[in-house]
Design an enzyme around this catalytic site. Structure first.
Site, PDB file in Angstrom:
ATOM      1  N   ARG A  80      -9.431 -35.656 -49.209  1.00 18.27           N
ATOM      2  CA  ARG A  80     -11.014 -35.417 -49.120  1.00 18.27           C
ATOM      3  C   ARG A  80     -11.549 -34.143 -48.233  1.00 18.27           C
ATOM      4  NH1 ARG A  80     -15.123 -40.057 -49.536  1.00 18.27           N
ATOM      5  NH2 ARG A  80     -14.422 -40.566 -47.472  1.00 18.27           N
ATOM      6  N   ASP A  81     -10.511 -33.786 -47.365  1.00 22.71           N
ATOM      7  CA  ASP A  81     -10.966 -32.631 -46.508  1.00 22.71           C
ATOM      8  C   ASP A  81     -10.005 -31.337 -46.156  1.00 22.71           C
ATOM      9  OD1 ASP A  81     -12.767 -31.161 -45.371  1.00 22.71           O
ATOM     10  OD2 ASP A  81     -12.732 -32.213 -43.088  1.00 22.71           O
ATOM     11  N   ILE A  82      -9.292 -31.105 -47.455  1.00 20.59           N
ATOM     12  CA  ILE A  82      -8.233 -30.083 -47.404  1.00 20.59           C
ATOM     13  C   ILE A  82      -8.905 -28.857 -47.110  1.00 20.59           C
ATOM     14  CG2 ILE A  82      -6.499 -29.096 -48.513  1.00 20.59           C
ATOM     15  CD1 ILE A  82      -6.313 -31.495 -50.218  1.00 20.59           C
ATOM     16  N   ASN A  86      -6.776 -27.898 -41.663  1.00 17.58           N
ATOM     17  CA  ASN A  86      -6.139 -29.332 -41.592  1.00 17.58           C
ATOM     18  C   ASN A  86      -4.758 -29.075 -42.266  1.00 17.58           C
ATOM     19  OD1 ASN A  86      -8.117 -30.673 -40.411  1.00 17.58           O
ATOM     20  ND2 ASN A  86      -9.311 -31.352 -42.372  1.00 17.58           N
ATOM     21  N   THR A 128     -16.132 -30.512 -46.592  1.00 16.91           N
ATOM     22  CA  THR A 128     -16.535 -29.240 -46.250  1.00 16.91           C
ATOM     23  C   THR A 128     -16.943 -28.697 -47.501  1.00 16.91           C
ATOM     24  OG1 THR A 128     -14.895 -29.342 -44.460  1.00 16.91           O
ATOM     25  CG2 THR A 128     -15.824 -27.221 -44.859  1.00 16.91           C
TER      26      THR A 128
END
Length: 262
Positions: A80-82, A86, A128
């Site tokens: 959910r936050d690639i 990260n 993001t």
């Protein structure tokens, strides 16, 4: 609770391109901790630019990132936050190795990762915006599956190739929350080759990829445009079904084989 969820998510996974959890517990006053492999890495986009990696070399580093996310999905975890910070590149014996980190807002695809309640207050957006899938751009995010990560991988690939995200970051910073969500949900991204041809910085973007802007545009036109745009379909049923499917198509491109996105 989020901390516990990340610890459990990481503990489930064992993949060379995902940072490992080495130990976990609580200190005397009850505060939890986990010990994680130290990744001395650089965000993938910054690493590629600093080393002036060609489009092909960038694609070769992108494939293991997809494979790491596929591994997480097989363990029932959606990242959910690639985004570049990260997906780090660390050097092991002078060889660049991608390492995916920060499963802090990961969502369990099957069972909840922790017994404690994870509250995302109304008005809080998890993720993001410039890397977020259209289905993530809502206030409840109840309807998220692994294809959301496929979309974010598509944004990452777009940035690796063109030096920019499909939606302009400064535009998102200036917009109100509801407008940001509308842009992510509704506005169709421009093909990478077209985006490159219309940006003022195209000469310097091409230079950091070891080529000139005409050659880079030509390279993106066709298969790479198709692969990226298939990942970025607003309707998730039209995207690659899995992160592995995206990795396979990039691999086909690298081997000069017909790509599925065609």
């Amino acid at each position: 609770a989020r901390f516990e969820a990340e610890r459990q998510a990481l503990a489930l996974m064992d993949h060379p391109n995902i940072a490992k959890v080495l130990d976990a517990g609580a200190i005397a006053d009850g505060r939890p901790f986990f010990v994680m492999e130290l990744v001395k890495g650089t965000p993938i986009t910054a690493f590629c630019d600093a080393n002036q990696l060609s489009a092909r070399q960038r694609l070769e580093l992108f494939v293991p990132v997809c494979q790491a996310i596929q591994h997480a999905h097989q363990k029932g975890v959606i990242h959910r936050d690639i985004k570049p910070p990260n997906a780090l590149i660390a050097l092991y014996d002078d060889k660049p190795v991608p390492k995916v980190i920060d499963f802090g807002i990961a969502k369990a695809a099957g069972n909840p990762l922790t017994e404690r309640t994870l509250h995302t207050g109304f008005g809080a957006i998890v993720g993001t915006p410039e890397y977020m899938s259209p289905e993530q751009a809502t206030f409840n995010q109840l309807d998220i599956d692994t294809r959301s990560d496929v979309y974010s991988l598509g944004v990452l690939l777009y940035e690796l190739l063109t030096g920019t995200t499909p939606v302009d970051k400064t535009r998102l910073k200036e917009a109100a929350v509801l407008e940001v969500l509308r842009i992510v949900r509704e506005e169709e991204p421009i093909r990478p080759s077209v985006k490159l041809s219309t940006t003022e910085a195209r000469a310097s973007i091409a230079a950091t990829r070891g080529t000139n802007s005409d050659k880079l545009e030509q390279l993106l036109r066709g298969e790479l445009d198709w692969i990226v745009m298939k990942s970025l379909e607003k309707d998730r049923n039209r995207r690659y079904e899995t992160a592995a499917g995206l990795a396979r198509d990039v691999d086909r491109y690298l081997k000069d084989e017909l790509v599925e996105a065609r």
